[in-house]
Design a protein around this motif. Structure first.
Motif, PDB file in Angstrom:
ATOM      1  N   UNK A 130      -1.986   5.502   1.665  1.00 26.97           N
ATOM      2  CA  UNK A 130      -0.547   5.383   1.798  1.00 26.97           C
ATOM      3  C   UNK A 130       0.006   4.035   1.371  1.00 26.97           C
ATOM      4  N   UNK A 131       1.261   3.816   1.731  1.00 24.96           N
ATOM      5  CA  UNK A 131       1.979   2.615   1.304  1.00 24.96           C
ATOM      6  C   UNK A 131       2.857   2.107   2.435  1.00 24.96           C
ATOM      7  N   UNK A 132       2.953   0.785   2.522  1.00 25.91           N
ATOM      8  CA  UNK A 132       3.746   0.123   3.564  1.00 25.91           C
ATOM      9  C   UNK A 132       4.708  -0.858   2.906  1.00 25.91           C
ATOM     10  N   UNK A 133       5.942  -0.888   3.395  1.00 27.70           N
ATOM     11  CA  UNK A 133       6.889  -1.943   3.018  1.00 27.70           C
ATOM     12  C   UNK A 133       7.404  -2.600   4.287  1.00 27.70           C
ATOM     13  N   UNK A 134       7.245  -3.910   4.362  1.00 27.06           N
ATOM     14  CA  UNK A 134       7.812  -4.693   5.455  1.00 27.06           C
ATOM     15  C   UNK A 134       9.110  -5.341   4.984  1.00 27.06           C
ATOM     16  N   UNK A 135      10.132  -5.256   5.808  1.00 24.54           N
ATOM     17  CA  UNK A 135      11.419  -5.854   5.448  1.00 24.54           C
ATOM     18  C   UNK A 135      11.529  -7.215   6.114  1.00 24.54           C
ATOM     19  N   UNK A 136      11.414  -8.257   5.309  1.00 18.60           N
ATOM     20  CA  UNK A 136      11.505  -9.631   5.785  1.00 18.60           C
ATOM     21  C   UNK A 136      12.927 -10.151   5.527  1.00 18.60           C
ATOM     22  N   UNK A 137      13.055 -11.329   4.994  1.00 15.16           N
ATOM     23  CA  UNK A 137      14.360 -11.942   4.747  1.00 15.16           C
ATOM     24  C   UNK A 137      14.165 -13.153   3.853  1.00 15.16           C
TER      25      UNK A 137
END
Length: 260
Positions: A130-137
């Protein structure tokens, strides 16, 4: 462009509004079945998600409830978006005015929630490649631009993405980070939220303050980012069209960050 996401399953945190809700909508439009989680489930989330989970992801119990529901509703998780962040404990105060309780709350929501959700989801993500995206800043790159607890938590989240990509990339799990600048969400637009507090601290009327953000922040495009634009980037990174993008941190800020 064909993203080939039809039939995939996903978990999106912080999904009730803003970037999270826009991401649920974007993934659903691509044929993905999405479980969305938020402290407070909104009618908009219920309308678009396969299932909506009311959970406090700053707690281990909230994370367990989310992942259990996701497995029950979806049968497994292909995609994960760790978007939950901000929070009521992010105050526009200096370092000496930020209490231990505020530090702990901001770190729990903006960093440890991603740690726990990812840890719980990883066995299935490995199995499904699978795939993961983390939303940072962009605060991870411009730490002086915001309160120290928030900037530190987002910098740690970006570092976490690199670590996860290095460890689990060889096992087929892609992990990437998206780092938005100012986005048109309630964080800035709510007069009682962070943006309203910043405006009040500057002695400015809230509406006028919002209109001045592009100039004050030096946004090259002359406007702030829309949630749908961030969601489109997240959706692309989750897809096979981005199959060899691993461990990257993608800034979407209209040109706010000027450095290489």
């Amino acid at each position: 462009m064909q993203l080939h996401l039809t039939g995939k399953t996903a978990v999106v945190t912080g999904a009730s509004r803003g970037i999270g809700l826009a991401t649920v909508r974007a993934l659903t439009a691509e044929g993905v079945r999405v479980v969305g989680a938020a402290r407070t489930v909104t009618p908009e989330l219920k309308e678009v998600a396969a299932a909506a989970v009311a959970a406090d992801l700053a707690t281990p119990e909230g994370v367990a409830a989310l992942i259990d529901t996701a497995h029950a509703e979806l049968g497994g998780i292909d995609l994960l978006v760790n978007n939950v962040g901000g929070g009521d404990d992010v105050e526009p105060v200096g370092f000496l005015d930020a209490t231990d309780a505020q530090w702990e709350a901001v770190l729990a929501l903006n960093l440890l929630s991603a740690v726990r959700v990812t840890r719980a989801a990883l066995p299935g993500l490995i199995e499904r490649r699978g795939s993961v995206v983390n939303v940072s800043s962009i605060n991870s790159r411009l730490p002086a631009a915001g309160p120290a607890p928030y900037s530190a938590a987002k910098a740690a989240l970006a570092a976490l993405g690199k670590s996860l990509a290095e460890e689990f990339g060889p096992r087929g799990v892609r992990v990437n980070t998206v780092s938005p600048g100012v986005v048109r969400t309630a964080i800035w637009e709510d007069p009682e939220g962070f943006g309203g507090k910043v405006a009040a601290g500057a002695g400015a009327e809230h509406g006028a303050f919002l209109r001045q953000i592009p100039e004050v922040f030096g946004i090259t495009s002359g406007r702030i980012t829309e949630p749908d634009e961030v969601a489109a980037l997240i959706t692309f990174l989750l897809s096979d069209a981005a199959a060899n993008i691993v461990g990257a941190d993608h800034v979407i800020d209209g040109g706010t960050v000027k450095t290489l």
